[in-house]
Structures are given as C-alpha cells and as structure tokens.
Scaffold this motif. Structure first.
Motif, PDB file in Angstrom:
ATOM      1  N   LEU A  17      -8.101  37.820 -34.006  1.00 25.72           N
ATOM      2  CA  LEU A  17      -8.113  36.437 -33.545  1.00 25.72           C
ATOM      3  C   LEU A  17      -8.881  36.322 -32.241  1.00 25.72           C
ATOM      4  O   LEU A  17      -8.609  37.041 -31.285  1.00 25.72           O
ATOM      5  CB  LEU A  17      -6.678  35.940 -33.336  1.00 25.72           C
ATOM      6  CG  LEU A  17      -6.508  34.529 -32.795  1.00 25.72           C
ATOM      7  CD1 LEU A  17      -7.136  33.513 -33.744  1.00 25.72           C
ATOM      8  CD2 LEU A  17      -5.044  34.219 -32.591  1.00 25.72           C
ATOM      9  N   LYS A  18      -9.849  35.429 -32.199  1.00 28.64           N
ATOM     10  CA  LYS A  18     -10.611  35.150 -30.986  1.00 28.64           C
ATOM     11  C   LYS A  18     -10.255  33.746 -30.527  1.00 28.64           C
ATOM     12  O   LYS A  18     -10.115  32.847 -31.348  1.00 28.64           O
ATOM     13  CB  LYS A  18     -12.114  35.242 -31.252  1.00 28.64           C
ATOM     14  CG  LYS A  18     -12.567  36.639 -31.621  1.00 28.64           C
ATOM     15  CD  LYS A  18     -14.056  36.667 -31.892  1.00 28.64           C
ATOM     16  CE  LYS A  18     -14.461  38.054 -32.339  1.00 28.64           C
ATOM     17  NZ  LYS A  18     -15.880  38.110 -32.692  1.00 28.64           N
ATOM     18  N   PRO A  19     -10.108  33.542 -29.225  1.00 25.66           N
ATOM     19  CA  PRO A  19      -9.759  32.204 -28.725  1.00 25.66           C
ATOM     20  C   PRO A  19     -10.760  31.153 -29.213  1.00 25.66           C
ATOM     21  O   PRO A  19     -11.967  31.368 -29.194  1.00 25.66           O
ATOM     22  CB  PRO A  19      -9.832  32.359 -27.210  1.00 25.66           C
ATOM     23  CG  PRO A  19      -9.622  33.817 -26.970  1.00 25.66           C
ATOM     24  CD  PRO A  19     -10.238  34.522 -28.146  1.00 25.66           C
ATOM     25  N   GLY A  20     -10.253  30.029 -29.693  1.00 25.86           N
ATOM     26  CA  GLY A  20     -11.105  28.933 -30.146  1.00 25.86           C
ATOM     27  C   GLY A  20     -11.597  29.074 -31.572  1.00 25.86           C
ATOM     28  O   GLY A  20     -12.313  28.215 -32.064  1.00 25.86           O
ATOM     29  N   TRP A  25     -10.329  32.424 -38.319  1.00 21.52           N
ATOM     30  CA  TRP A  25      -9.417  33.564 -38.405  1.00 21.52           C
ATOM     31  C   TRP A  25      -8.398  33.350 -39.525  1.00 21.52           C
ATOM     32  O   TRP A  25      -8.127  34.263 -40.288  1.00 21.52           O
ATOM     33  CB  TRP A  25      -8.711  33.743 -37.064  1.00 21.52           C
ATOM     34  CG  TRP A  25      -7.705  34.845 -37.056  1.00 21.52           C
ATOM     35  CD1 TRP A  25      -7.954  36.170 -36.852  1.00 21.52           C
ATOM     36  CD2 TRP A  25      -6.304  34.723 -37.262  1.00 21.52           C
ATOM     37  NE1 TRP A  25      -6.783  36.874 -36.913  1.00 21.52           N
ATOM     38  CE2 TRP A  25      -5.742  36.014 -37.170  1.00 21.52           C
ATOM     39  CE3 TRP A  25      -5.456  33.647 -37.516  1.00 21.52           C
ATOM     40  CZ2 TRP A  25      -4.393  36.252 -37.319  1.00 21.52           C
ATOM     41  CZ3 TRP A  25      -4.103  33.892 -37.665  1.00 21.52           C
ATOM     42  CH2 TRP A  25      -3.588  35.180 -37.565  1.00 21.52           C
ATOM     43  N   ARG A  26      -7.854  32.128 -39.633  1.00 14.36           N
ATOM     44  CA  ARG A  26      -6.859  31.822 -40.659  1.00 14.36           C
ATOM     45  C   ARG A  26      -7.447  32.032 -42.057  1.00 14.36           C
ATOM     46  O   ARG A  26      -6.831  32.667 -42.916  1.00 14.36           O
ATOM     47  CB  ARG A  26      -6.368  30.382 -40.518  1.00 14.36           C
ATOM     48  CG  ARG A  26      -5.294  29.999 -41.529  1.00 14.36           C
ATOM     49  CD  ARG A  26      -4.937  28.534 -41.463  1.00 14.36           C
ATOM     50  NE  ARG A  26      -6.074  27.653 -41.707  1.00 14.36           N
ATOM     51  CZ  ARG A  26      -6.563  27.374 -42.928  1.00 14.36           C
ATOM     52  NH1 ARG A  26      -6.017  27.890 -43.994  1.00 14.36           N
ATOM     53  NH2 ARG A  26      -7.585  26.574 -43.067  1.00 14.36           N
TER      54      ARG A  26
END
Length: 66
Positions: A17-20, A25-26
């Motif tokens: 998971l990377k921020p934003g 990611w999902r």
C-alpha cells in the motif's frame, strides 16, 4: 538465479500500500487473493455461512442477506 526464477519471485510478491493509491492497491489485492485461492475470496465476499435459500412454487433460489 536464472531468469525464470527471477520472474517467479517478482510475480509472487504481495502488493504494498502506497499513500494516495488505495483504490489501485485494493484492486491489486483482490486480484492477488483471487489468484492464490479463489475459494478464500468467495468467503471474503459472501461470508462463511452457507447460502440462504428459499423455495417458491418448487423453485429454489438463493437469497441475499445484505
């Protein structure tokens, strides 16, 4: 390490998971779980209870619980 094993290692890494980037990611996690164990994905989506059925005029249908 030969080239085939390098590709195998890269293909089996869990997406991080990377921020934003939650939506991306999902989707990647859904695809990853479906690829590894589709029956696990069905439990995630539908729960672990047996499907609820209803018989109307001799026809058995699945009912949504949500």
């Amino acid at each position: 390490m030969d080239q085939d094993s390098v590709h195998m290692v890269a293909a089996s890494k869990v997406p991080m998971l990377k921020p934003g980037e939650y939506e991306l990611w999902r989707m990647r996690m859904e695809q990853y779980i479906q690829m590894i164990d589709y029956s696990l994905w069905e439990v995630i989506e539908n729960g672990n209870a047996p499907p609820i059925t209803k018989v109307v005029e001799g026809v058995e249908t699945k009912r949504n619980t949500l």
